[in-house]
Design a protein around this motif. Structure first.
Motif, PDB file in Angstrom:
ATOM      1  N   ASP A   1     -11.344 -74.268 121.263  1.00 12.84           N
ATOM      2  CA  ASP A   1     -10.227 -75.166 121.580  1.00 12.84           C
ATOM      3  C   ASP A   1     -10.219 -76.361 120.632  1.00 12.84           C
ATOM      4  O   ASP A   1      -9.165 -76.755 120.107  1.00 12.84           O
ATOM      5  CB  ASP A   1     -10.348 -75.672 123.024  1.00 12.84           C
ATOM      6  CG  ASP A   1     -10.174 -74.582 124.059  1.00 12.84           C
ATOM      7  OD1 ASP A   1      -9.438 -73.616 123.788  1.00 12.84           O
ATOM      8  OD2 ASP A   1     -10.789 -74.704 125.144  1.00 12.84           O
TER       9      ASP A   1
ATOM     10  N   ARG B   1      -8.925 -75.476 117.217  1.00 11.93           N
ATOM     11  CA  ARG B   1      -7.459 -75.379 117.140  1.00 11.93           C
ATOM     12  C   ARG B   1      -6.834 -76.766 117.050  1.00 11.93           C
ATOM     13  O   ARG B   1      -5.882 -76.976 116.295  1.00 11.93           O
ATOM     14  CB  ARG B   1      -6.916 -74.626 118.365  1.00 11.93           C
ATOM     15  CG  ARG B   1      -7.151 -73.120 118.322  1.00 11.93           C
ATOM     16  CD  ARG B   1      -6.288 -72.382 119.339  1.00 11.93           C
ATOM     17  NE  ARG B   1      -6.561 -72.824 120.694  1.00 11.93           N
ATOM     18  CZ  ARG B   1      -7.530 -72.320 121.459  1.00 11.93           C
ATOM     19  NH1 ARG B   1      -8.316 -71.364 120.988  1.00 11.93           N
ATOM     20  NH2 ARG B   1      -7.717 -72.761 122.697  1.00 11.93           N
TER      21      ARG B   1
ATOM     22  N   GLU C   1      -1.081 -78.409 122.835  1.00 12.36           N
ATOM     23  CA  GLU C   1      -2.360 -77.689 122.815  1.00 12.36           C
ATOM     24  C   GLU C   1      -3.345 -78.324 123.793  1.00 12.36           C
ATOM     25  O   GLU C   1      -4.098 -77.615 124.469  1.00 12.36           O
ATOM     26  CB  GLU C   1      -2.939 -77.691 121.407  1.00 12.36           C
ATOM     27  CG  GLU C   1      -4.190 -76.832 121.249  1.00 12.36           C
ATOM     28  CD  GLU C   1      -3.925 -75.355 121.499  1.00 12.36           C
ATOM     29  OE1 GLU C   1      -4.828 -74.661 122.020  1.00 12.36           O
ATOM     30  OE2 GLU C   1      -2.810 -74.882 121.176  1.00 12.36           O
TER      31      GLU C   1
END
Length: 240
Positions: free
Chosen positions: A115, A118, A148
């Motif tokens: 995560d 990203r 995100e």
């Protein structure tokens, strides 16, 4: 800029699923960048022709985008881009700090190394957009950065509110873009720095620090919009 979505060059299309994804992504970008203004009509027939889709899948995609806050649907009326009024701006400033804080806190508690990777990739594109002075790409990357974080938070109740907040945040960011190079450079430098701090706090799972930074980040946006609406007094001598 055509509010009726007409006279657009057709884009290359491939498989049906690709065409649907392309339609949604393109329409979102046009709305976020104000290429399609608040209240503009979105013609499903022209969309279908542009992306090589029949009316049923186009209607379904428009309903999906309406559920996310991008569009307004009403019986016997044309589909329109969501309005941006005084009340919606006021609601944005009431809601945004709450939603951003909640999703950022959850993201800090749940983020995995993948995560965080990203987020750093999106942040890299954000920096590239700033270096290239590409305001539309910068707004898009900022939208993707906070979206995100919402995905990392993984809370179905927060996501619809986050998507609407991000929609209005992007449009307000475009409206209140500072034409002054020095003012814009100061804002973007601070925004980049705060994004980096948010990522670092999420990576070390420091939820308290992440929330504090996102609140400061939101205040930066509020001050920027306020300074645009109420600039410093011009240095003009008063008549005697």
């Amino acid at each position: 800029m055509d509010d009726d979505f007409s006279e657009r060059a057709a884009l290359p299309v491939e498989h049906g699923g690709d065409r649907k994804a392309q339609l949604v992504e393109t329409l979102r970008r046009r709305i976020l960048s104000l290429e399609l203004k608040p209240g503009a009509i979105v013609d499903e027939v022209e969309l279908g022709a542009e992306f090589g889709l029949s009316r049923p899948p186009v209607r379904e995609l428009l309903r999906q985008m309406a559920a996310e806050g991008y569009l307004e649907l009403a019986p016997n009326r044309a589909t329109r881009v969501s309005a941006l009024s005084y009340e919606s701006i006021r609601s944005f400033f009431q809601c945004a700090p709450v939603i951003y804080s909640a999703t950022t806190q959850l993201a800090a508690e749940r983020a995995t190394p993948a995560d965080v990777a990203r987020l750093r990739a999106i942040q890299a594109r954000f920096k590239e957009a700033i270096a290239a002075h590409d305001i539309d790409l910068r707004i898009h990357c900022n939208d993707q950065f906070h979206l995100e974080i919402g995905k990392i938070a993984n809370n179905a109740h927060f996501m619809p509110s986050l998507q609407r907040v991000l929609l209005d945040h992007a449009r307000l960011g475009k409206i209140f873009h500072q034409p002054s190079p020095s003012a814009e450079k100061s804002f973007t430098s601070m925004a980049v720095h705060e994004h980096d701090l948010i990522i670092d706090a999420i990576e070390r799972q420091d939820a308290s620090a992440a929330v504090e930074i996102i609140r400061t980040h939101m205040e930066l946006s509020r001050r920027r919009m306020s300074s645009y609406a109420m600039p410093d007094f011009l240095n003009i001598p008063l008549a005697s």
